[in-house]
Design a protein around this motif. Structure first.
Motif, mmCIF file in Angstrom:
data_model
loop_
_atom_site.group_PDB
_atom_site.id
_atom_site.type_symbol
_atom_site.label_atom_id
_atom_site.label_comp_id
_atom_site.label_asym_id
_atom_site.label_seq_id
_atom_site.Cartn_x
_atom_site.Cartn_y
_atom_site.Cartn_z
ATOM 1 N N LYS A 94 0.371 -0.947 -0.183
ATOM 2 C CA LYS A 94 0.119 0.049 0.329
ATOM 3 C C LYS A 94 0.706 1.591 -0.318
ATOM 4 O O LYS A 94 0.491 2.113 -0.602
ATOM 5 N N ILE A 95 2.672 1.343 0.603
ATOM 6 C CA ILE A 95 2.588 2.468 0.225
ATOM 7 C C ILE A 95 4.132 2.021 0.247
ATOM 8 O O ILE A 95 4.776 0.368 -0.137
ATOM 9 N N CYS A 96 4.837 2.721 -0.188
ATOM 10 C CA CYS A 96 6.307 2.967 -1.118
ATOM 11 C C CYS A 96 6.834 2.840 0.409
ATOM 12 O O CYS A 96 7.159 3.474 0.931
ATOM 13 N N CYS A 140 9.525 5.861 0.246
ATOM 14 C CA CYS A 140 9.455 6.963 0.836
ATOM 15 C C CYS A 140 8.216 6.983 2.125
ATOM 16 O O CYS A 140 7.883 8.384 1.952
ATOM 17 N N SER A 141 7.722 5.932 2.095
ATOM 18 C CA SER A 141 6.041 6.269 2.375
ATOM 19 C C SER A 141 5.075 6.831 1.740
ATOM 20 O O SER A 141 3.722 6.738 1.873
ATOM 21 N N GLU A 142 5.363 7.121 0.716
ATOM 22 C CA GLU A 142 3.717 7.744 -0.341
ATOM 23 C C GLU A 142 3.198 6.625 -0.703
ATOM 24 O O GLU A 142 3.389 5.476 -1.175
ATOM 25 N N ALA A 143 1.933 7.062 -0.520
ATOM 26 C CA ALA A 143 0.523 6.014 -0.394
ATOM 27 C C ALA A 143 0.876 4.965 -2.696
ATOM 28 O O ALA A 143 0.666 6.430 -3.268
ATOM 29 N N LEU A 144 0.953 4.216 -2.434
ATOM 30 C CA LEU A 144 0.857 3.857 -4.108
ATOM 31 C C LEU A 144 -1.186 3.405 -4.657
ATOM 32 O O LEU A 144 -1.478 2.929 -3.969
ATOM 33 N N CYS A 201 7.581 4.410 -8.182
ATOM 34 C CA CYS A 201 6.653 5.428 -6.509
ATOM 35 C C CYS A 201 6.195 6.807 -6.687
ATOM 36 O O CYS A 201 7.284 6.671 -8.403
ATOM 37 N N ARG A 259 6.747 9.536 -6.166
ATOM 38 C CA ARG A 259 7.256 10.780 -5.408
ATOM 39 C C ARG A 259 8.950 10.689 -5.138
ATOM 40 O O ARG A 259 9.371 11.491 -5.922
#
Length: 89
Positions: free
Chosen positions: A42-44, A47-51, A70, A72
């Motif tokens: 669910k996240i990268c 960088c913790s960006e939402a996929l 990603c 971002r």
């Protein structure tokens, strides 16, 4: 004679389908490129960006075996959530 031929064709078809199902299930546990992931990331991990929920492949490899890029940090993530190519901007 025709009944025997049809029976043999059905047996071969079921054997091929069974072997394919077995290989896919085995590769799912091993996290190979052929396995099926029913819980996509669910996240990268970089960088913790939402996929995104809907995947738009950016390369032929992503279209063939799955994965994301990603938006971002532009890192490539495989279908298991592991970074395959990290790009530092």
């Amino acid at each position: 004679m025709d009944d025997f031929l049809y029976l043999m064709i059905e047996l071969v078809a079921f054997a091929i389908i069974g072997a394919a199902v077995y290989l896919i299930c085995r590769n799912k546990r091993a996290r190979s490129a052929v396995g099926i992931n029913l819980k996509p990331p669910k996240i990268c991990p970089n960088c913790s960006e939402a996929l995104p929920f809907f995947r738009f492949p950016k390369s032929f490899k992503q279209a063939l075996v799955g994965g994301w890029t990603c938006s971002r940090c532009h890192s490539e993530i495989d279908k298991w959530g592991t970074i395959t190519k990290r790009i530092n901007l």
